[in-house]
Design a protein around this motif. Structure first.
Motif, PDB file in Angstrom:
ATOM      1  N   SER A 311       0.718  -1.399   0.045  1.00  0.00           N
ATOM      2  CA  SER A 311       0.036  -0.201   0.015  1.00  0.00           C
ATOM      3  C   SER A 311       0.708   1.164  -0.238  1.00  0.00           C
ATOM      4  CB  SER A 311      -0.900   0.090   1.163  1.00  0.00           C
ATOM      5  OG  SER A 311      -0.129  -0.140   2.566  1.00  0.00           O
ATOM      6  N   ASP A 312       2.112   1.117   0.452  1.00  0.00           N
ATOM      7  CA  ASP A 312       2.984   2.575   0.704  1.00  0.00           C
ATOM      8  C   ASP A 312       3.664   2.539  -0.321  1.00  0.00           C
ATOM      9  OD1 ASP A 312       4.294   0.213   1.255  1.00  0.00           O
ATOM     10  OD2 ASP A 312       5.439   1.215   3.157  1.00  0.00           O
ATOM     11  N   PHE A 313       3.837   1.408  -1.707  1.00  0.00           N
ATOM     12  CA  PHE A 313       4.431   1.756  -2.641  1.00  0.00           C
ATOM     13  C   PHE A 313       3.871   2.228  -4.063  1.00  0.00           C
ATOM     14  CE2 PHE A 313       6.172  -0.454  -6.560  1.00  0.00           C
ATOM     15  CZ  PHE A 313       7.545  -0.227  -6.505  1.00  0.00           C
ATOM     16  N   LYS A 314       4.901   3.085  -4.645  1.00  0.00           N
ATOM     17  CA  LYS A 314       4.321   3.688  -5.925  1.00  0.00           C
ATOM     18  C   LYS A 314       4.502   2.823  -7.117  1.00  0.00           C
ATOM     19  CE  LYS A 314       5.298   8.678  -4.921  1.00  0.00           C
ATOM     20  NZ  LYS A 314       5.866   9.639  -5.124  1.00  0.00           N
ATOM     21  N   PRO A 315       3.345   2.429  -7.506  1.00  0.00           N
ATOM     22  CA  PRO A 315       3.289   1.111  -8.445  1.00  0.00           C
ATOM     23  C   PRO A 315       4.093   1.758  -9.964  1.00  0.00           C
ATOM     24  CG  PRO A 315       1.045   2.096  -8.391  1.00  0.00           C
ATOM     25  CD  PRO A 315       1.870   2.603  -7.383  1.00  0.00           C
ATOM     26  N   GLN A 316       3.936   3.041 -10.133  1.00  0.00           N
ATOM     27  CA  GLN A 316       4.619   3.641 -11.418  1.00  0.00           C
ATOM     28  C   GLN A 316       6.135   3.326 -11.314  1.00  0.00           C
ATOM     29  OE1 GLN A 316       2.598   5.072  -9.195  1.00  0.00           O
ATOM     30  NE2 GLN A 316       1.114   6.783 -10.333  1.00  0.00           N
ATOM     31  N   ASN A 317       6.761   3.046 -10.362  1.00  0.00           N
ATOM     32  CA  ASN A 317       8.293   2.639  -9.970  1.00  0.00           C
ATOM     33  C   ASN A 317       8.514   1.237 -10.238  1.00  0.00           C
ATOM     34  OD1 ASN A 317       8.587   5.465  -9.320  1.00  0.00           O
ATOM     35  ND2 ASN A 317       8.494   5.262  -7.410  1.00  0.00           N
ATOM     36  N   SER A 318       7.391   0.473 -10.395  1.00  0.00           N
ATOM     37  CA  SER A 318       7.726  -0.802 -10.488  1.00  0.00           C
ATOM     38  C   SER A 318       8.142  -1.489 -11.778  1.00  0.00           C
ATOM     39  CB  SER A 318       6.197  -1.763 -10.199  1.00  0.00           C
ATOM     40  OG  SER A 318       5.515  -1.801 -11.092  1.00  0.00           O
ATOM     41  N   ARG A 319       8.787  -2.373 -11.823  1.00  0.00           N
ATOM     42  CA  ARG A 319       9.312  -3.013 -13.290  1.00  0.00           C
ATOM     43  C   ARG A 319       8.128  -3.503 -14.026  1.00  0.00           C
ATOM     44  NH1 ARG A 319      11.957  -2.470 -17.306  1.00  0.00           N
ATOM     45  NH2 ARG A 319      12.830  -4.393 -18.379  1.00  0.00           N
ATOM     46  N   LEU A 320       7.082  -4.231 -13.264  1.00  0.00           N
ATOM     47  CA  LEU A 320       5.909  -4.608 -14.046  1.00  0.00           C
ATOM     48  C   LEU A 320       5.246  -3.556 -14.930  1.00  0.00           C
ATOM     49  CD1 LEU A 320       4.597  -7.513 -14.418  1.00  0.00           C
ATOM     50  CD2 LEU A 320       2.968  -6.765 -12.480  1.00  0.00           C
ATOM     51  N   TRP A 321       5.000  -2.398 -14.089  1.00  0.00           N
ATOM     52  CA  TRP A 321       4.580  -0.959 -14.627  1.00  0.00           C
ATOM     53  C   TRP A 321       4.998  -0.401 -15.814  1.00  0.00           C
ATOM     54  CZ3 TRP A 321       0.368   2.064 -12.277  1.00  0.00           C
ATOM     55  CH2 TRP A 321       0.233   3.188 -12.579  1.00  0.00           C
ATOM     56  N   MET A 322       6.551  -0.732 -15.636  1.00  0.00           N
ATOM     57  CA  MET A 322       7.456  -0.035 -16.701  1.00  0.00           C
ATOM     58  C   MET A 322       7.476  -0.843 -18.025  1.00  0.00           C
ATOM     59  SD  MET A 322      10.831   1.382 -14.686  1.00  0.00           S
ATOM     60  CE  MET A 322      10.375   2.819 -13.545  1.00  0.00           C
ATOM     61  N   MET A 323       7.528  -2.532 -17.746  1.00  0.00           N
ATOM     62  CA  MET A 323       7.312  -3.267 -18.799  1.00  0.00           C
ATOM     63  C   MET A 323       6.043  -2.998 -19.533  1.00  0.00           C
ATOM     64  SD  MET A 323       9.061  -6.911 -17.463  1.00  0.00           S
ATOM     65  CE  MET A 323       7.817  -7.060 -16.225  1.00  0.00           C
ATOM     66  N   ALA A 324       4.997  -2.988 -19.109  1.00  0.00           N
ATOM     67  CA  ALA A 324       3.554  -2.819 -19.551  1.00  0.00           C
ATOM     68  C   ALA A 324       3.511  -1.389 -20.450  1.00  0.00           C
ATOM     69  CB  ALA A 324       2.607  -2.694 -18.771  1.00  0.00           C
ATOM     70  N   GLY A 328       3.344  -0.274 -24.941  1.00  0.00           N
ATOM     71  CA  GLY A 328       2.300   0.397 -25.325  1.00  0.00           C
ATOM     72  C   GLY A 328       1.007   0.429 -24.485  1.00  0.00           C
ATOM     73  N   ALA A 329       0.936  -0.600 -23.382  1.00  0.00           N
ATOM     74  CA  ALA A 329      -0.471  -0.063 -22.431  1.00  0.00           C
ATOM     75  C   ALA A 329      -0.273   1.031 -21.875  1.00  0.00           C
ATOM     76  CB  ALA A 329      -0.278  -1.608 -21.309  1.00  0.00           C
ATOM     77  N   ILE A 330      -1.491   1.248 -21.484  1.00  0.00           N
ATOM     78  CA  ILE A 330      -1.798   2.588 -20.565  1.00  0.00           C
ATOM     79  C   ILE A 330      -1.931   2.038 -18.997  1.00  0.00           C
ATOM     80  CG2 ILE A 330      -3.137   4.417 -19.910  1.00  0.00           C
ATOM     81  CD1 ILE A 330      -3.708   5.008 -22.927  1.00  0.00           C
ATOM     82  N   CYS A 331      -1.018   2.514 -17.916  1.00  0.00           N
ATOM     83  CA  CYS A 331      -1.300   1.877 -16.762  1.00  0.00           C
ATOM     84  C   CYS A 331      -1.839   3.164 -16.064  1.00  0.00           C
ATOM     85  CB  CYS A 331      -0.090   1.600 -16.348  1.00  0.00           C
ATOM     86  SG  CYS A 331       0.746   0.206 -17.189  1.00  0.00           S
ATOM     87  N   SER A 332      -2.802   2.720 -15.146  1.00  0.00           N
ATOM     88  CA  SER A 332      -3.487   3.697 -14.409  1.00  0.00           C
ATOM     89  C   SER A 332      -3.842   3.208 -12.968  1.00  0.00           C
ATOM     90  CB  SER A 332      -4.452   4.529 -15.077  1.00  0.00           C
ATOM     91  OG  SER A 332      -5.065   5.378 -14.143  1.00  0.00           O
ATOM     92  N   THR A 333      -3.893   4.280 -11.874  1.00  0.00           N
ATOM     93  CA  THR A 333      -4.599   3.683 -10.695  1.00  0.00           C
ATOM     94  C   THR A 333      -5.678   4.491 -10.354  1.00  0.00           C
ATOM     95  OG1 THR A 333      -3.130   5.474  -9.552  1.00  0.00           O
ATOM     96  CG2 THR A 333      -2.493   3.142  -9.462  1.00  0.00           C
ATOM     97  N   SER A 334      -6.083   5.414 -11.472  1.00  0.00           N
ATOM     98  CA  SER A 334      -7.236   6.308 -11.424  1.00  0.00           C
ATOM     99  C   SER A 334      -8.832   5.417 -11.383  1.00  0.00           C
ATOM    100  CB  SER A 334      -7.309   7.103 -12.434  1.00  0.00           C
ATOM    101  OG  SER A 334      -8.422   8.007 -12.399  1.00  0.00           O
ATOM    102  N   VAL A 335      -9.776   5.766 -10.435  1.00  0.00           N
ATOM    103  CA  VAL A 335     -10.977   5.027 -10.433  1.00  0.00           C
ATOM    104  C   VAL A 335     -11.844   5.757 -11.675  1.00  0.00           C
ATOM    105  CG1 VAL A 335     -10.778   4.771  -8.122  1.00  0.00           C
ATOM    106  CG2 VAL A 335     -11.734   6.922  -8.893  1.00  0.00           C
TER     107      VAL A 335
END
Length: 389
Positions: A311-324, A328-335
């Motif tokens: 919960s205290d981690f920024k997903p934008q900094n994750s390798r998984l997010w960056m690979m996606a 060409g994928a769009i990654c978001s945490t916005s509802v």
């Protein structure tokens, strides 16, 4: 004297060509391309000249720099190597920009030819609308274009490349780049083309591995499609019978949500991937066309992540997010985002049914890893999540 408005645009356009970058002295034009030490020579003596090149000695003319500048293949290769390395050291790529329907739109239709006073009287939003009285034209700049050019200039050496003539291109450059800091003499026009219906990167003395092209027309780049980012055509005025123009709808693209704002994000991502620290050394290990190809793998996918990160981690900094994102994928945490995929390890049967009703795909994070490794979009069904009891 040329009068400059508050926005930095010329108001007296009768002598705009005389102030344009096309009339910079030859030494300055050469310096802008990086060939200040090269001497201009007259057309080679061989009679077989076709598409701007001698069929015997293979020398080529570069009229946008100087009408008498002919360079041999060895000279071109030498300049290309030196200048590409310079850009690499400066952490810059090359961005080639079309004009009409990409950065702007112009019309000569009488119903659109209004003065600024008439625009105000008819309650027409004049933002980006520029009457060109001396030329019988109305110019509309694409929303966000000045911010786009300013930010892109920090990452790219930029060229204008248009099928229009030099007078028109120089005039448009006055409004896109009033201070002549973005393009300088790097303006390639109809008179420079190797063929009337073809644009070629052979006229750029930069390595094609580091060149990106923005254009609304694909067919003119038939030999360089892998360098092209195809841009949605900007039709502000009535241009085609099968199309309702933006002006007719009293509408326009959004400043921060329009085409140029979206493309700028893609350019920033491409620049970041090209200069990834893992690619050490020369251009042999970097290629924008490979980056653009990978960006097609998950194009159209909008991903969010559930139960993957603390919960205290920024997903934008994750390798998984960056690979996606690299795929060409769009990654978001916005509802407020309409997701196509939820990347998760497990879900209840109720959550699975709800996702199916919302037409969202629940998929295991291994899917991203395998897509990334092979640069292929594998079927999501092959990477099911665990059903939570």
């Amino acid at each position: 004297m040329k009068i400059i408005s508050a926005k930095g645009f010329p108001q007296d356009l009768s002598d705009v060509a005389s102030s344009s970058s096309s009339n910079l002295n030859l030494d300055t034009r050469k310096a802008n391309i990086g060939i200040e030490r090269v001497e201009s020579t007259k057309t080679c003596a061989h009679p077989s000249v076709e598409r701007g090149a001698c069929m015997v000695c293979k020398s080529r003319v570069f009229m946008y720099i100087d009408k008498d500048l002919w360079l041999s293949p060895d000279e071109i290769d030498g300049i290309r190597k030196v200048e590409s390395e310079r850009l690499l050291n400066d952490r810059k790529l090359v961005l080639v920009l079309d004009l009409d329907h990409t950065l702007l739109h112009t019309t000569k239709e009488r119903k659109h030819l209004k003065t600024r006073q008439e625009l105000l009287q008819h309650n027409i939003n004049e933002d980006g609308l520029i009457p060109l009285k001396h030329y019988g034209m109305m110019l509309k700049l694409r929303p966000y274009v000045h911010t786009f050019l300013k930010e892109a200039s920090t990452m790219f050496e930029m060229y204008i490349y248009t099928s229009a003539d030099r007078r028109y291109a120089s005039l448009m450059a006055e409004f896109l780049d009033p201070e002549n800091v973005y393009f300088k003499s790097r303006i390639i026009v109809r008179e420079d083309l190797l063929a009337p219906d073809e644009k070629s990167l052979l006229l750029l003395m930069r390595h094609q591995r580091m060149v990106l092209v923005l254009d609304d027309t694909e067919c003119v780049w038939r030999n360089h499609r892998h360098n092209l980012i195809l841009v949605k055509r900007y039709d502000y005025f009535d241009a085609r019978h099968d199309l309702v123009s933006l002006s007719a709808m009293k509408n326009d693209e959004g400043e921060t949500t329009g085409v140029l704002a979206t493309i700028l994000k893609k350019l920033k991502l491409t620049h970041r991937l090209f200069f990834n620290p893992k690619f050490k050394g020369s251009l042999a290990y970097r290629d924008v066309t490979m980056i653009l190809d990978r960006l097609q793998v998950l194009r159209g996918c909008k991903l969010t992540f559930e139960g993957i990160f603390p919960s205290d981690f920024k997903p934008q900094n994750s390798r998984l997010w960056m690979m996606a994102e690299e795929l060409g994928a769009i990654c978001s945490t916005s509802v407020f985002t309409s997701w196509t995929h939820v990347v998760t390890l497990e879900a209840t049967e109720e959550e699975s049914q709800e996702a199916e009703l919302d037409r969202m795909i629940l998929v295991h994070p291994a899917w991203i890893h395998y897509c990334y490794e092979k640069a292929i979009r594998f079927p999501e069904a092959n990477y099911p999540i665990k059903l939570k009891k």
